[in-house]
Design a protein around this motif. Sequence first.
Motif, PDB file in Angstrom:
ATOM      1  N   ARG A  98       0.038 -59.745-114.653  1.00 30.97           N
ATOM      2  CA  ARG A  98      -0.725 -59.456-113.438  1.00 30.97           C
ATOM      3  C   ARG A  98      -0.990 -57.970-113.272  1.00 30.97           C
ATOM      4  O   ARG A  98      -1.775 -57.563-112.431  1.00 30.97           O
ATOM      5  CB  ARG A  98       0.011 -60.014-112.222  1.00 30.97           C
ATOM      6  CG  ARG A  98      -0.060 -61.529-112.160  1.00 30.97           C
ATOM      7  CD  ARG A  98       0.794 -62.102-111.063  1.00 30.97           C
ATOM      8  NE  ARG A  98       0.292 -61.818-109.746  1.00 30.97           N
ATOM      9  CZ  ARG A  98       0.871 -62.235-108.626  1.00 30.97           C
ATOM     10  NH1 ARG A  98       1.973 -62.964-108.697  1.00 30.97           N
ATOM     11  NH2 ARG A  98       0.360 -61.950-107.464  1.00 30.97           N
ATOM     12  N   SER A 108      -8.762 -62.407-109.209  1.00 30.97           N
ATOM     13  CA  SER A 108      -8.037 -63.113-108.152  1.00 30.97           C
ATOM     14  C   SER A 108      -8.138 -64.626-108.355  1.00 30.97           C
ATOM     15  O   SER A 108      -7.140 -65.351-108.266  1.00 30.97           O
ATOM     16  CB  SER A 108      -8.602 -62.721-106.786  1.00 30.97           C
ATOM     17  OG  SER A 108      -8.007 -63.496-105.768  1.00 30.97           O
ATOM     18  N   TRP A 111      -5.904 -65.922-111.324  1.00 27.60           N
ATOM     19  CA  TRP A 111      -4.479 -66.142-111.078  1.00 27.60           C
ATOM     20  C   TRP A 111      -4.228 -67.298-110.118  1.00 27.60           C
ATOM     21  O   TRP A 111      -3.254 -68.029-110.262  1.00 27.60           O
ATOM     22  CB  TRP A 111      -3.814 -64.860-110.574  1.00 27.60           C
ATOM     23  CG  TRP A 111      -3.520 -63.943-111.708  1.00 27.60           C
ATOM     24  CD1 TRP A 111      -4.074 -62.731-111.972  1.00 27.60           C
ATOM     25  CD2 TRP A 111      -2.610 -64.193-112.781  1.00 27.60           C
ATOM     26  NE1 TRP A 111      -3.580 -62.215-113.143  1.00 27.60           N
ATOM     27  CE2 TRP A 111      -2.673 -63.082-113.663  1.00 27.60           C
ATOM     28  CE3 TRP A 111      -1.752 -65.242-113.099  1.00 27.60           C
ATOM     29  CZ2 TRP A 111      -1.909 -63.000-114.814  1.00 27.60           C
ATOM     30  CZ3 TRP A 111      -0.985 -65.163-114.245  1.00 27.60           C
ATOM     31  CH2 TRP A 111      -1.071 -64.059-115.093  1.00 27.60           C
ATOM     32  N   ARG A 112      -5.109 -67.464-109.154  1.00 29.72           N
ATOM     33  CA  ARG A 112      -4.983 -68.644-108.295  1.00 29.72           C
ATOM     34  C   ARG A 112      -5.091 -69.907-109.138  1.00 29.72           C
ATOM     35  O   ARG A 112      -4.324 -70.856-108.979  1.00 29.72           O
ATOM     36  CB  ARG A 112      -6.078 -68.635-107.226  1.00 29.72           C
ATOM     37  CG  ARG A 112      -5.887 -67.617-106.111  1.00 29.72           C
ATOM     38  CD  ARG A 112      -7.069 -67.651-105.164  1.00 29.72           C
ATOM     39  NE  ARG A 112      -7.239 -68.952-104.544  1.00 29.72           N
ATOM     40  CZ  ARG A 112      -8.396 -69.422-104.085  1.00 29.72           C
ATOM     41  NH1 ARG A 112      -9.508 -68.699-104.209  1.00 29.72           N
ATOM     42  NH2 ARG A 112      -8.445 -70.605-103.522  1.00 29.72           N
ATOM     43  N   GLU A 277       3.723 -70.488-104.185  1.00 34.42           N
ATOM     44  CA  GLU A 277       3.192 -69.280-103.558  1.00 34.42           C
ATOM     45  C   GLU A 277       4.306 -68.309-103.199  1.00 34.42           C
ATOM     46  O   GLU A 277       4.182 -67.087-103.409  1.00 34.42           O
ATOM     47  CB  GLU A 277       2.389 -69.659-102.307  1.00 34.42           C
ATOM     48  CG  GLU A 277       1.082 -70.376-102.597  1.00 34.42           C
ATOM     49  CD  GLU A 277       0.339 -70.772-101.337  1.00 34.42           C
ATOM     50  OE1 GLU A 277      -0.908 -70.808-101.365  1.00 34.42           O
ATOM     51  OE2 GLU A 277       1.003 -71.048-100.314  1.00 34.42           O
ATOM     52  N   GLU A 281       4.674 -64.898-105.032  1.00 40.41           N
ATOM     53  CA  GLU A 281       4.219 -63.915-104.046  1.00 40.41           C
ATOM     54  C   GLU A 281       2.696 -63.771-104.056  1.00 40.41           C
ATOM     55  O   GLU A 281       2.151 -62.676-104.192  1.00 40.41           O
ATOM     56  CB  GLU A 281       4.894 -62.570-104.300  1.00 40.41           C
ATOM     57  CG  GLU A 281       6.424 -62.639-104.195  1.00 40.41           C
ATOM     58  CD  GLU A 281       7.099 -61.351-104.621  1.00 40.41           C
ATOM     59  OE1 GLU A 281       6.392 -60.460-105.129  1.00 40.41           O
ATOM     60  OE2 GLU A 281       8.321 -61.237-104.454  1.00 40.41           O
ATOM     61  N   THR A 282       2.015 -64.906-103.947  1.00 39.68           N
ATOM     62  CA  THR A 282       0.566 -64.884-103.920  1.00 39.68           C
ATOM     63  C   THR A 282       0.051 -66.096-103.172  1.00 39.68           C
ATOM     64  O   THR A 282       0.795 -67.052-102.945  1.00 39.68           O
ATOM     65  CB  THR A 282      -0.013 -64.875-105.346  1.00 39.68           C
ATOM     66  OG1 THR A 282      -1.413 -64.634-105.298  1.00 39.68           O
ATOM     67  CG2 THR A 282       0.237 -66.198-106.052  1.00 39.68           C
TER      68      THR A 282
END
Length: 508
Positions: A98, A108, A111-112, A277, A281-282
């Motif tokens: 990341r 973004s 990674w989601r 999540e 941490e996302t």
Amino acid sequence: MLPQDLEQRLKAQVDFPSPPQVATEIISLARDPDIEMAKVATAVGRDPALTAKILRIANSAFYAQRRPSQNLRQALVIIGLNAALTLALSFSLVSSMRALKATGIDFSRFWRRALLAATAARAFSEAAKTGHAEDIFLSAMLQDMGVLALDRAARDFYAQLPPNSTHADWVAYEIAKLGKDHSFYTALMLRAWNLPERLCKPVEASHSPQMFAATSEEGQFARCVALGSDLAEAVLSPDRASSVPALAQRAHRLLSMSHEHFNEVVARILALIPETEALYETSILQADDAENLLAEARELLAVRNLHALQEVTNLQATTTALQTRTEEAEDSSRRDPLTGVLNRPWLDRMLDREFTQAVVFGRDLSVAHIDIDRFKLVNEKYGTPVGDKVLHSCAQAIQAVVRGSDFVARFGGEEFLVVLPSTDRTIAQQVAQRILASLAGADHGAEEGGIHITASIGVATYTTKQRFPSTLALLEAADHALYAAKLCGRNRVELHDDLPTSRRSVVK
């Protein structure tokens, strides 16, 4: 840049980070067949953030433990060595990946999509009962790393694609330009990192999982990884209304998954997303997206029910029958065919688990070794068929008086073993006395006018004050007590703790 040049750059890892130090050590440990828990704990413990994540996941909805883990060692015991290595590797690799900044893709969204695909693949794995859900989670998370690698090795490689390009657009573009898609380059990169083949193969086959047989482990892994990717794409697609039914059909083709089962998997994915999540941490999914996905899955099921009610009824009956047969087959594989109690292989597995729990959590554990007295005479007088019936009767008499938490197994021949979790010597002795009474009072060999049966029982107990170094040592202690019971006249219970020191080392 030619495809051959790209492969050389990726193999040399030019401008692309190698695994961080902790991940490199974890990869090395994962390749060691004799790895010990202490080494894993030491490696993970060097990274406080990694330690916190392992503790959190052991206590999360992924494992749903009734008793929370208080320290790293307990967490590692709960989730297992292989799972710990795989999860630790995922945290370590993702944190380093990341740090990259892609130039031609929506980073973004990338990674989601990766985390959503990993969570979904794990849920499909659980539903298909493939085992090794953590391996599938990591493979699904890493399956598109080749996109980042290509982006780094050939600057602006994806710049010609529209901003909202789909996964299928990536694949078509890569094949047109390179003759291969990113799954090939991802597997190439992971092998350069010396990751195990059980992680590389599902990635390499993620766009064509049928290359492996559906019944093989590789085939099951690749299918779950592919479906995880498809679900992530469906959720992030603007045309989700048509994508979800197509995904349900593909789940049926790849895993023979019914629409009802698919609906359950979607619900499971949505339940796991908050945990994922928090761990990484996302943000993966907006609340509206989650509600819409579940609503579309339910609508799909409702429409199908309206148009094919009879088909659903038949399918449910078939699914129930298959599940029942599967459960019966699984139970049969655990049972001794003659006596109906647990067999020796399953006993060894259960005893190892209970012994580990006793050591880690400081619990008592007792075992009772039972030997039917002079059983050879029964066979000699009545014949083996009658002897077999008597053994079955003895097993049922033992099973009838043990507690719900205890389990009974045939140890071999006319010997049985009762494992009594969280049980001290006093309670274990009481249970053993009940077994003696039950065996003596049962009507064995009724057709032969009744055969009187007695037994000798040896009991050994693991406690924090009376420790044993292994399950084998605990079994040997019970065996010594059993031998003492025979020497003292049979039809009695002897406790290993009560034996004179000189008698404790007696070997039969």
